[in-house]
Design an enzyme around this catalytic site. Structure first.
Site, PDB file in Angstrom:
ATOM      1  N   PHE A   1       0.851  -1.188   0.000  1.00  0.00           N
ATOM      2  CA  PHE A   1       0.000   0.000   0.000  1.00  0.00           C
ATOM      3  C   PHE A   1       0.884   1.234   0.000  1.00  0.00           C
ATOM      4  O   PHE A   1       1.895   1.272   0.698  1.00  0.00           O
ATOM      5  CB  PHE A   1      -0.895   0.000   1.245  1.00  0.00           C
TER       6      PHE A   1
ATOM      7  N   GLU B   1       5.196  23.703  11.800  1.00  0.00           N
ATOM      8  CA  GLU B   1       4.103  23.009  12.485  1.00  0.00           C
ATOM      9  C   GLU B   1       3.589  23.805  13.682  1.00  0.00           C
ATOM     10  O   GLU B   1       2.393  23.918  13.892  1.00  0.00           O
ATOM     11  CB  GLU B   1       4.531  21.600  12.930  1.00  0.00           C
TER      12      GLU B   1
ATOM     13  N   GLY C   1       9.295  -1.934  16.073  1.00  0.00           N
ATOM     14  CA  GLY C   1       8.956  -3.318  15.763  1.00  0.00           C
ATOM     15  C   GLY C   1       8.267  -3.472  14.423  1.00  0.00           C
ATOM     16  O   GLY C   1       8.296  -4.558  13.826  1.00  0.00           O
TER      17      GLY C   1
ATOM     18  N   GLU D   1       9.085   5.201  11.513  1.00  0.00           N
ATOM     19  CA  GLU D   1       8.807   6.596  11.863  1.00  0.00           C
ATOM     20  C   GLU D   1       9.742   7.072  12.966  1.00  0.00           C
ATOM     21  O   GLU D   1       9.870   6.438  14.008  1.00  0.00           O
ATOM     22  CB  GLU D   1       7.361   6.777  12.329  1.00  0.00           C
TER      23      GLU D   1
ATOM     24  N   GLU E   1      -6.431  22.301   6.174  1.00  0.00           N
ATOM     25  CA  GLU E   1      -7.885  22.309   5.954  1.00  0.00           C
ATOM     26  C   GLU E   1      -8.602  21.112   6.569  1.00  0.00           C
ATOM     27  O   GLU E   1      -9.788  21.186   6.874  1.00  0.00           O
ATOM     28  CB  GLU E   1      -8.201  22.415   4.464  1.00  0.00           C
TER      29      GLU E   1
END
Length: 183
Positions: free
Chosen positions: A15, A91, A114, A118, A137
């Site tokens: 994916f 951010e 695991g 990230e 948005e």
């Protein structure tokens, strides 16, 4: 070769989304046997422990995977090629309106090694100037300032329950005790 290293034999993309992708790798284990590893790939993220007059800036927003609202420090994913501190500043300003100030890298850590790659880069921001928030948005959130004691209570109540925010609260507590933060 590291004595624990797993050698990739093959990798199958499963994916590819806007934020993450999933692949299944076949690996050779140190024993010579083979195994399958499901791996989530992520571009990385930044998070900000923003302190304003000895209060921590937090946002509350709904987190669909948890089916509830969470109180968290401002954070977001890295854009391709973006410098870490630049992303952290972006951010913070988008989510809260706060900008400028003094910045220091606290730590970088993997969220779930695991199954995911990230990495979150945590920054301290102080002496900030308040401005106008500009959330994405599809972001609906509120912003507030809380004391260390309120943050600790929110952890006990599990209204703060994500690793980056809990780590930021503990870093803040250490910072208050020692005057030192990060490396």
């Amino acid at each position: 070769m590291n004595k624990f290293e797993e050698i990739t034999i093959s990798s199958e993309p499963i994916f590819k989304g806007k934020i993450i992708s999933l692949q299944v790798d076949q690996v050779q284990l140190p024993s010579g046997e083979t195994a399958s590893r499901e791996i989530v790939k992520h571009p990385g993220a930044v998070a900000v422990l923003a302190l304003v007059e000895d209060k921590m800036l937090v946002v509350e927003q709904y987190r669909k995977p948890l089916e509830r609202s969470q109180i968290e420090i401002p954070a977001g994913k890295l854009d391709q090629g973006e410098a870490l501190e630049t992303a952290a500043r972006r951010e913070l300003e988008e989510e809260t309106g706060y900008h400028g100030g003094e910045w220091k890298h606290i730590s970088s850590f993997y969220t779930s090694p695991g199954f995911a790659d990230e990495i979150v880069h945590l920054y301290l921001a102080e002496n900030l100037t308040q401005g106008q928030a500009r959330p994405d948005e599809d972001e609906f959130l509120t912003c507030e300032l809380i004391t260390l004691e309120q943050a600790q209570q929110l952890i006990r109540e599990q209204r703060i329950s994500d690793a980056k925010t809990i780590m930021a609260v503990y870093a803040w507590q250490l910072y208050r005790l020692t005057g030192q933060i990060g490396g």
